[in-house]
Design a protein around this motif. Structure first.
Motif, PDB file in Angstrom:
ATOM      1  N   MET B   1       0.844  -1.191   0.000  1.00 41.34           N
ATOM      2  CA  MET B   1       0.000   0.000   0.000  1.00 41.34           C
ATOM      3  C   MET B   1       0.887   1.252   0.000  1.00 41.34           C
ATOM      4  O   MET B   1       1.909   1.284   0.674  1.00 41.34           O
ATOM      5  N   ALA B   2       0.518   2.222  -0.776  1.00 45.75           N
ATOM      6  CA  ALA B   2       1.338   3.425  -0.888  1.00 45.75           C
ATOM      7  C   ALA B   2       1.405   4.144   0.451  1.00 45.75           C
ATOM      8  O   ALA B   2       0.422   4.252   1.172  1.00 45.75           O
ATOM      9  N   GLU B   3       2.607   4.636   0.752  1.00 46.68           N
ATOM     10  CA  GLU B   3       2.774   5.416   1.980  1.00 46.68           C
ATOM     11  C   GLU B   3       2.648   6.890   1.601  1.00 46.68           C
ATOM     12  O   GLU B   3       3.426   7.409   0.807  1.00 46.68           O
ATOM     13  N   GLY B   8      -0.941  10.484   8.845  1.00 48.70           N
ATOM     14  CA  GLY B   8      -0.221  10.473  10.110  1.00 48.70           C
ATOM     15  C   GLY B   8       0.291  11.842  10.506  1.00 48.70           C
ATOM     16  O   GLY B   8       0.834  12.006  11.590  1.00 48.70           O
ATOM     17  N   LEU B   9       0.115  12.832   9.620  1.00 56.13           N
ATOM     18  CA  LEU B   9       0.476  14.197  10.029  1.00 56.13           C
ATOM     19  C   LEU B   9      -0.332  14.575  11.263  1.00 56.13           C
ATOM     20  O   LEU B   9      -1.527  14.285  11.345  1.00 56.13           O
ATOM     21  N   ALA B  10       0.317  15.266  12.149  1.00 52.96           N
ATOM     22  CA  ALA B  10      -0.319  15.566  13.434  1.00 52.96           C
ATOM     23  C   ALA B  10      -1.591  16.393  13.296  1.00 52.96           C
ATOM     24  O   ALA B  10      -2.469  16.333  14.141  1.00 52.96           O
ATOM     25  N   CYS B  11      -1.681  17.141  12.225  1.00 54.21           N
ATOM     26  CA  CYS B  11      -2.824  18.062  12.102  1.00 54.21           C
ATOM     27  C   CYS B  11      -4.126  17.351  11.724  1.00 54.21           C
ATOM     28  O   CYS B  11      -5.201  17.953  11.809  1.00 54.21           O
ATOM     29  N   PHE B  12      -4.050  16.082  11.304  1.00 51.15           N
ATOM     30  CA  PHE B  12      -5.261  15.357  10.895  1.00 51.15           C
ATOM     31  C   PHE B  12      -5.692  14.373  11.966  1.00 51.15           C
ATOM     32  O   PHE B  12      -4.843  13.734  12.566  1.00 51.15           O
ATOM     33  N   PRO B  13      -7.010  14.240  12.175  1.00 52.39           N
ATOM     34  CA  PRO B  13      -8.112  14.961  11.568  1.00 52.39           C
ATOM     35  C   PRO B  13      -8.049  16.440  11.912  1.00 52.39           C
ATOM     36  O   PRO B  13      -7.831  16.812  13.064  1.00 52.39           O
ATOM     37  N   LEU B 108     -22.945   4.648   9.658  1.00 56.36           N
ATOM     38  CA  LEU B 108     -21.925   4.281   8.683  1.00 56.36           C
ATOM     39  C   LEU B 108     -20.851   3.508   9.425  1.00 56.36           C
ATOM     40  O   LEU B 108     -20.282   4.011  10.398  1.00 56.36           O
ATOM     41  N   LEU B 109     -20.615   2.302   8.979  1.00 57.33           N
ATOM     42  CA  LEU B 109     -19.602   1.489   9.647  1.00 57.33           C
ATOM     43  C   LEU B 109     -18.204   1.981   9.252  1.00 57.33           C
ATOM     44  O   LEU B 109     -18.034   2.583   8.192  1.00 57.33           O
ATOM     45  N   PRO B 110     -17.226   1.721  10.117  1.00 59.10           N
ATOM     46  CA  PRO B 110     -15.879   2.233   9.832  1.00 59.10           C
ATOM     47  C   PRO B 110     -15.336   1.775   8.475  1.00 59.10           C
ATOM     48  O   PRO B 110     -15.466   0.610   8.097  1.00 59.10           O
ATOM     49  N   HIS B 111     -14.742   2.719   7.790  1.00 62.22           N
ATOM     50  CA  HIS B 111     -14.180   2.486   6.460  1.00 62.22           C
ATOM     51  C   HIS B 111     -13.171   3.602   6.200  1.00 62.22           C
ATOM     52  O   HIS B 111     -13.164   4.621   6.899  1.00 62.22           O
ATOM     53  N   ALA B 112     -12.358   3.424   5.172  1.00 59.65           N
ATOM     54  CA  ALA B 112     -11.491   4.511   4.705  1.00 59.65           C
ATOM     55  C   ALA B 112     -11.988   4.930   3.330  1.00 59.65           C
ATOM     56  O   ALA B 112     -12.604   4.127   2.616  1.00 59.65           O
ATOM     57  N   ASP B 113     -11.722   6.166   2.960  1.00 55.65           N
ATOM     58  CA  ASP B 113     -12.315   6.696   1.731  1.00 55.65           C
ATOM     59  C   ASP B 113     -11.517   6.383   0.475  1.00 55.65           C
ATOM     60  O   ASP B 113     -11.990   6.631  -0.636  1.00 55.65           O
ATOM     61  N   ALA B 114     -10.292   5.861   0.631  1.00 54.13           N
ATOM     62  CA  ALA B 114      -9.486   5.586  -0.562  1.00 54.13           C
ATOM     63  C   ALA B 114      -8.753   4.249  -0.489  1.00 54.13           C
ATOM     64  O   ALA B 114      -8.125   3.855  -1.472  1.00 54.13           O
ATOM     65  N   GLU B 115      -8.804   3.589   0.633  1.00 51.03           N
ATOM     66  CA  GLU B 115      -8.078   2.325   0.790  1.00 51.03           C
ATOM     67  C   GLU B 115      -8.965   1.297   1.483  1.00 51.03           C
ATOM     68  O   GLU B 115      -9.806   1.656   2.324  1.00 51.03           O
TER      69      GLU B 115
END
Lengths: 71, 197
Positions: B1-3, B8-13, B108-115
């Motif tokens: 998976m692409a890194e 992981g940037l501190a500002c997100f969410p 909405l069950l947990p999911h990621a929007d691109a992976e």
């Protein structure tokens, strides 16, 4: 502590635990910079984590208008 | 998976309070009240049926203008946050923006929007960031939660929430217990091929 510069769930938990234990931000900042974080990145991590935690607490304490059972 | 460097940037969410003005919120809610029928009927066998209105489906020119302006402001905000932390960044583009409504019982069950977990193909791998603007708070529960991060919150109205589409930011929405939850959801991409027109 997690790899420097990456705010992992473990680090979030550590920051919150430290804050709840009453450790001032400058002590946490020192621990993070000692672990290899730049000061700017460490401040970003502390600010983001504590801001989200405050929003979370605020969410729990504020009943939604018109709510019968609370949010 | 692409890194991805932003994951992981501190500002997100990223929470941006007061991202839209009260005038803009009132305009959006006024549009929703006047065009409720445009959503169509919900259908328990089709999760999103009757629950979204994308920009091309918005029949009011003033609201179209508002949504386009919000897209630009969201891009500017996210791009600025990224450049501040990572240095110069390529342009970001707006993919979809849509109103979403959440009647009681929807979650909405947990999911990621691109992976997807395990490297399974995701239908929208170009969605590098998701954003949500909170339009109302007269509903029960409906909190957004990030199980991997241990975060659960109901951002105040007019707040913008932004997070990457990676698995680090699995997220779900708790069931709405009463009332109608209204949000404006949008996605950003570095891929110009997926810019919405």
């Amino acid at each position: 502590m997690s790899p420097a510069g990456r705010l992992t769930p473990d680090l979030r938990r550590w920051i919150i635990a430290q804050a709840e234990a009453g450790h001032p931000p400058e002590v946490m900042l020192k621990s993070m910079t000692d672990a290899g974080w730049t000061e700017a990145a460490a401040l970003d991590a502390l600010e983001s984590t504590l801001r989200l935690k405050a929003a979370e607490i605020d969410s729990r304490q504020k009943p939604s208008p018109g709510s019968r059972s609370g949010a | 998976m692409a890194e991805h460097p932003w994951s992981g940037l501190a500002c997100f969410p990223l929470l941006v309070p007061d991202f839209i003005s009260e005038v803009e919120r009132t305009q959006a809610l006024g549009f929703l009240a006047a065009h409720e029928a445009d959503f169509g009927a919900t259908d328990r066998t089709d999760y999103w049926a009757g629950r979204t209105l994308t920009l091309p489906q918005v029949r009011d020119p003033a609201t179209q203008t508002l949504l386009r302006d919000l897209q630009r402001r969201i891009i500017r905000t996210v791009h600025g946050v990224l450049e501040e932390r990572l240095g110069p960044q390529p342009p970001l583009y707006a993919d979809v923006i849509n109103f979403a409504r959440w009647p009681p019982g929807y979650e909405l069950l947990p999911h990621a929007d691109a992976e997807n977990p395990g490297g399974e193909p995701h239908p929208y791998p170009w969605r590098h960031f998701a954003s949500v603007i909170y339009l109302n708070d007269d509903y029960g529960d409906g909190a957004i939660h990030f199980p991997e991060l241990g975060i659960e919150l109901r951002p105040p109205v007019r707040t913008l929430l932004v997070f990457p589409g990676t698995l680090d930011y699995l997220h779900g929405v708790r069931p709405v217990t009463h009332g109608m939850r209204h949000t404006l959801a949008s996605f950003l991409t570095f891929d110009p091929a997926h810019e919405s027109t």
